[in-house]
Design an enzyme around this catalytic site. Sequence first.
Site, PDB file in Angstrom:
ATOM      1  N   HIS A   1       8.180  11.274  -2.028  1.00 25.16           N
ATOM      2  CA  HIS A   1       8.655   9.908  -1.865  1.00 25.16           C
ATOM      3  C   HIS A   1       7.674   8.935  -2.518  1.00 25.16           C
ATOM      4  CE1 HIS A   1      11.542   7.439   0.203  1.00 25.16           C
ATOM      5  NE2 HIS A   1      10.609   6.678   0.753  1.00 25.16           N
TER       6      HIS A   1
ATOM      7  N   ALA B   1       0.862  -1.185   0.000  1.00 22.07           N
ATOM      8  CA  ALA B   1       0.000   0.000   0.000  1.00 22.07           C
ATOM      9  C   ALA B   1       0.892   1.227   0.000  1.00 22.07           C
ATOM     10  CB  ALA B   1      -0.885   0.005   1.243  1.00 22.07           C
ATOM     11  N   VAL B   2       0.849   1.972  -1.097  1.00 21.48           N
ATOM     12  CA  VAL B   2       1.630   3.198  -1.182  1.00 21.48           C
ATOM     13  C   VAL B   2       0.636   4.360  -1.142  1.00 21.48           C
ATOM     14  CG1 VAL B   2       3.483   4.392  -2.385  1.00 21.48           C
ATOM     15  CG2 VAL B   2       3.234   1.923  -2.657  1.00 21.48           C
ATOM     16  N   ILE B   3       0.764   5.166  -0.090  1.00 14.75           N
ATOM     17  CA  ILE B   3      -0.202   6.243   0.147  1.00 14.75           C
ATOM     18  C   ILE B   3       0.532   7.573   0.060  1.00 14.75           C
ATOM     19  CG2 ILE B   3      -1.905   7.169   1.777  1.00 14.75           C
ATOM     20  CD1 ILE B   3      -2.104   4.296   2.968  1.00 14.75           C
TER      21      ILE B   3
ATOM     22  N   ARG C   1     -10.049   0.397  -0.784  1.00 16.69           N
ATOM     23  CA  ARG C   1      -9.516  -0.658  -1.648  1.00 16.69           C
ATOM     24  C   ARG C   1      -9.097  -1.905  -0.864  1.00 16.69           C
ATOM     25  NH1 ARG C   1      -9.377   3.882  -3.840  1.00 16.69           N
ATOM     26  NH2 ARG C   1      -9.339   4.258  -6.088  1.00 16.69           N
TER      27      ARG C   1
END
Length: 157
Positions: free
Chosen positions: A89, A81-83, A128
């Site tokens: 970054h 999970a990239v938030i 998601r």
Amino acid sequence: MPKTIEGQLDAKGIKFGVVVSRFNHFITERLLSGVMDAILRNGGADENVTVAWVPGAFEISLVAKTMAESGKYDTVIAVGAVIRGGTPHFDFVAAEAAKGVAQVGLQTGVPVIYGIITTDTIEQAIERAGTKLPNRGFEAALSAIETVNVLKQIGGE
Ligand code: INI
């Protein structure tokens, strides 16, 4: 009539490697539950699943590559999970993870499935992970099962 090849959603006998990142653990553990749910509901077995935890999405590709090259798994599912959270970054991590996962599949010939969610907000990530939207881990595992079975049919022609 053309000959049509379609992969069935039958996970019986399939060996799964799953690489999951600890970063945003509260989301990735939900995605991993979705992966397991899809495998078990479609005839797969707990003992045919190996889960490797990595620090963040950036590290997923290398471990996925090592799993794929080991010859022990029919497919490797990448879960992360990239938030965004307001930092640049995000873009580097998300882009490298996506590129890396795609490369591993093409280089090794083992289907490596992209179950990494990239979202602008934590709320979107929660959606998601199986609240408002389908669990992305569940969907990734279905893609893995279908792809393995398509490849098996092509190989068995
Ligand atoms: N890793 C993630 O999995 N998700 C993120 O949202 C994230 N952000 O935003 O920073 C993240 N960063 C860590 C990165 O994946 C590496 O673990 C770290 O840079 C060490 O290589």
